[in-house]
Design a protein around this motif. Structure first.
Motif, PDB file in Angstrom:
ATOM      1  N   MET A 130       0.866  -1.152   0.032  1.00 34.08           N
ATOM      2  CA  MET A 130      -0.012  -0.062  -0.125  1.00 34.08           C
ATOM      3  C   MET A 130       0.973   1.297  -0.139  1.00 34.08           C
ATOM      4  O   MET A 130       1.784   1.202   0.960  1.00 34.08           O
ATOM      5  CB  MET A 130      -0.652   0.143   1.328  1.00 34.08           C
ATOM      6  N   THR A 131       0.553   2.167  -0.799  1.00 37.18           N
ATOM      7  CA  THR A 131       1.553   3.363  -1.021  1.00 37.18           C
ATOM      8  C   THR A 131       1.099   4.392   0.150  1.00 37.18           C
ATOM      9  O   THR A 131       0.060   4.108   0.913  1.00 37.18           O
ATOM     10  CB  THR A 131       1.208   4.062  -2.453  1.00 37.18           C
ATOM     11  N   LYS A 132       2.082   5.148   0.275  1.00 37.54           N
ATOM     12  CA  LYS A 132       2.116   6.264   1.297  1.00 37.54           C
ATOM     13  C   LYS A 132       0.601   7.084   1.044  1.00 37.54           C
ATOM     14  O   LYS A 132      -0.059   7.345   2.134  1.00 37.54           O
ATOM     15  CB  LYS A 132       3.255   7.055   1.448  1.00 37.54           C
ATOM     16  N   TRP A 133       0.524   7.672   0.105  1.00 38.98           N
ATOM     17  CA  TRP A 133      -0.711   8.431  -0.210  1.00 38.98           C
ATOM     18  C   TRP A 133      -2.011   7.680  -0.174  1.00 38.98           C
ATOM     19  O   TRP A 133      -2.841   8.221   0.561  1.00 38.98           O
ATOM     20  CB  TRP A 133      -0.558   8.840  -1.515  1.00 38.98           C
ATOM     21  N   LYS A 134      -2.270   6.185  -0.336  1.00 44.08           N
ATOM     22  CA  LYS A 134      -3.054   5.367  -0.324  1.00 44.08           C
ATOM     23  C   LYS A 134      -3.376   5.474   1.136  1.00 44.08           C
ATOM     24  O   LYS A 134      -4.713   5.383   1.809  1.00 44.08           O
ATOM     25  CB  LYS A 134      -3.033   4.080  -0.904  1.00 44.08           C
ATOM     26  N   LYS A 135      -2.397   5.194   2.089  1.00 45.70           N
ATOM     27  CA  LYS A 135      -2.708   5.173   3.432  1.00 45.70           C
ATOM     28  C   LYS A 135      -3.268   6.363   4.056  1.00 45.70           C
ATOM     29  O   LYS A 135      -3.899   6.519   4.991  1.00 45.70           O
ATOM     30  CB  LYS A 135      -1.424   4.765   4.138  1.00 45.70           C
ATOM     31  N   ILE A 136      -2.765   7.550   3.556  1.00 46.62           N
ATOM     32  CA  ILE A 136      -3.000   8.958   3.957  1.00 46.62           C
ATOM     33  C   ILE A 136      -4.589   9.161   3.581  1.00 46.62           C
ATOM     34  O   ILE A 136      -5.298   9.567   4.730  1.00 46.62           O
ATOM     35  CB  ILE A 136      -2.024  10.011   3.461  1.00 46.62           C
ATOM     36  N   THR A 137      -4.849   8.536   2.452  1.00 44.78           N
ATOM     37  CA  THR A 137      -6.251   8.742   2.024  1.00 44.78           C
ATOM     38  C   THR A 137      -7.256   7.892   2.786  1.00 44.78           C
ATOM     39  O   THR A 137      -8.247   8.610   3.249  1.00 44.78           O
ATOM     40  CB  THR A 137      -6.331   8.451   0.434  1.00 44.78           C
ATOM     41  N   ILE A 138      -6.871   6.787   3.247  1.00 49.06           N
ATOM     42  CA  ILE A 138      -7.540   5.994   4.178  1.00 49.06           C
ATOM     43  C   ILE A 138      -7.745   6.734   5.233  1.00 49.06           C
ATOM     44  O   ILE A 138      -8.873   6.663   5.912  1.00 49.06           O
ATOM     45  CB  ILE A 138      -7.083   4.524   4.023  1.00 49.06           C
ATOM     46  N   ALA A 151      -7.378   9.778   6.585  1.00 46.43           N
ATOM     47  CA  ALA A 151      -8.371  11.062   6.400  1.00 46.43           C
ATOM     48  C   ALA A 151      -9.552  10.402   6.329  1.00 46.43           C
ATOM     49  O   ALA A 151     -10.697  11.298   6.876  1.00 46.43           O
ATOM     50  CB  ALA A 151      -7.765  11.751   5.187  1.00 46.43           C
ATOM     51  N   ALA A 152     -10.178   9.693   5.496  1.00 48.06           N
ATOM     52  CA  ALA A 152     -11.312   8.906   5.409  1.00 48.06           C
ATOM     53  C   ALA A 152     -12.090   8.730   6.616  1.00 48.06           C
ATOM     54  O   ALA A 152     -13.165   8.925   6.938  1.00 48.06           O
ATOM     55  CB  ALA A 152     -11.635   7.899   4.370  1.00 48.06           C
ATOM     56  N   ALA A 153     -11.204   7.736   7.417  1.00 50.30           N
ATOM     57  CA  ALA A 153     -11.542   7.463   8.629  1.00 50.30           C
ATOM     58  C   ALA A 153     -11.629   8.593   9.567  1.00 50.30           C
ATOM     59  O   ALA A 153     -12.714   8.716  10.395  1.00 50.30           O
ATOM     60  CB  ALA A 153     -10.396   6.612   9.178  1.00 50.30           C
ATOM     61  N   ILE A 154     -10.972   9.512   9.621  1.00 46.27           N
ATOM     62  CA  ILE A 154     -10.963  10.646  10.472  1.00 46.27           C
ATOM     63  C   ILE A 154     -12.331  11.308  10.113  1.00 46.27           C
ATOM     64  O   ILE A 154     -13.138  11.949  11.085  1.00 46.27           O
ATOM     65  CB  ILE A 154      -9.800  11.689  10.268  1.00 46.27           C
ATOM     66  N   ILE A 155     -12.527  11.656   8.764  1.00 43.63           N
ATOM     67  CA  ILE A 155     -13.777  12.251   8.459  1.00 43.63           C
ATOM     68  C   ILE A 155     -15.087  11.542   8.870  1.00 43.63           C
ATOM     69  O   ILE A 155     -15.990  12.247   9.382  1.00 43.63           O
ATOM     70  CB  ILE A 155     -13.880  12.496   6.823  1.00 43.63           C
TER      71      ILE A 155
END
Length: 301
Positions: free
Chosen positions: A1-9, A11-15
């Motif tokens: 899993m890429t760094k940006w995909k982890k960040i996206t997930i 962020a989505a969880a936080i939202i």
């Protein structure tokens, strides 16, 4: 899993968590605001319609002490007034004067639980307030009144409906702008602000939890088959909080052999006596005259 995909997930969880927190927290705040008490102090009048005002305390079956005004006039007939949400007994001052001066009734004007000078820390939109009505009826019975009616506005009208299974001894009922089900009362209000219904589901659940009653129980419509006393249903045809079809459903479900429906043209969720004084008084006077005609006469001497 890429760094940006982890960040996206992440962020989505936080939202998602933030949305749930706001969704549930906002619902809790809304439920609290609806049911929180509206206590207030005010001056007690010495007279109403020229009759002395008696300050009385009435205790309900669950230990709530109600503060009320009792104004004696006729020894055998009285009416109990039940105010709408957020209002206290003063909402009925002008109606009380009419009942006293023109219709010839004594009046009992309580602050329902959680409002005005009465005790209680919860407003339940008519559900527990039915115990207040029962206590008021008992008070008037103890004072010797034989014919006791109830006149409610909005929450107060719903209170009468919730009492119908246990208040067959009421001489009459006047229901102004009663909601038919608690769900419709809620959804009609949020629809005015174009709020999607799913947004208020947490608040709706928490509201019922605070009140200790389910949506299935809180349906004045379901109690109308127990309404056997003469009944006058009043509403406006332009009430944002109450649809005309809902008022019609209440009226049609009413089991009383003597019942009336009066709709105020262009009427909103408002003080009908203030806006339509002659129309209101004429309809109420005609209804009460019809009710009284059925009462046995009191032997003279």
């Amino acid at each position: 899993m890429t760094k940006w995909k982890k960040i996206t997930i992440a962020a989505a969880a936080i939202i998602a968590v933030a949305f749930l927190a706001i969704w549930i927290g906002g619902g809790a705040i809304a439920a609290h605001m609806v049911t929180q008490p509206r206590h207030r102090t005010f001056e007690d009048p010495e007279t109403l319609a020229g009759k002395p005002v008696e300050n009385v305390a009435i205790t309900t079956e669950d230990g709530i002490q109600l503060s009320a005004w009792h104004v004696a006039h006729a020894p055998d007939r009285a009416v109990i007034f039940l105010a709408g949400i957020g209002a206290d007994r003063r909402q009925f001052n002008s109606r009380a004067e009419y009942y006293l001066s023109t219709l010839g009734f004594s009046v009992l004007m309580p602050d329902l639980r959680g409002t005005g000078k009465s005790g209680g820390d919860l407003i339940s939109i008519g559900w527990h307030e039915r115990k207040d009505l029962a206590a008021c009826r008992a008070f008037l019975r103890d004072r010797g009144y034989r014919h006791i009616g109830a006149h409610g506005i909005s929450l107060g009208a719903a209170t009468i409906c919730y009492s119908l299974k246990d208040s067959g001894d009421l001489a009459f009922a006047v229901l102004e702008s009663s909601y038919d089900t608690i769900d419709n009362a809620i959804f009609n209000r949020v629809d005015l602000y174009h709020v999607p219904h799913f947004l208020i589901f947490p608040g709706r659940l928490l509201l019922h939890w605070r009140m200790g009653a389910s949506a299935r129980e809180m349906q004045p419509l379901a109690y109308m088959p127990y309404c056997t006393m003469p009944t006058l249903v009043m509403a406006g045809d332009a009430e944002g909080f109450l649809k005309l079809s809902e008022t019609m459903d209440l009226y049609n479900r009413c089991a009383a052999s003597k019942k009336r429906l009066h709709i105020f043209k262009d009427g909103h969720h408002e003080n009908f006596l203030g806006r339509y004084p002659d129309e209101f008084k004429n309809e109420l006077k005609s209804f009460i005259a019809e009710v009284e005609a059925e009462w046995p006469s009191v032997p003279s001497g």
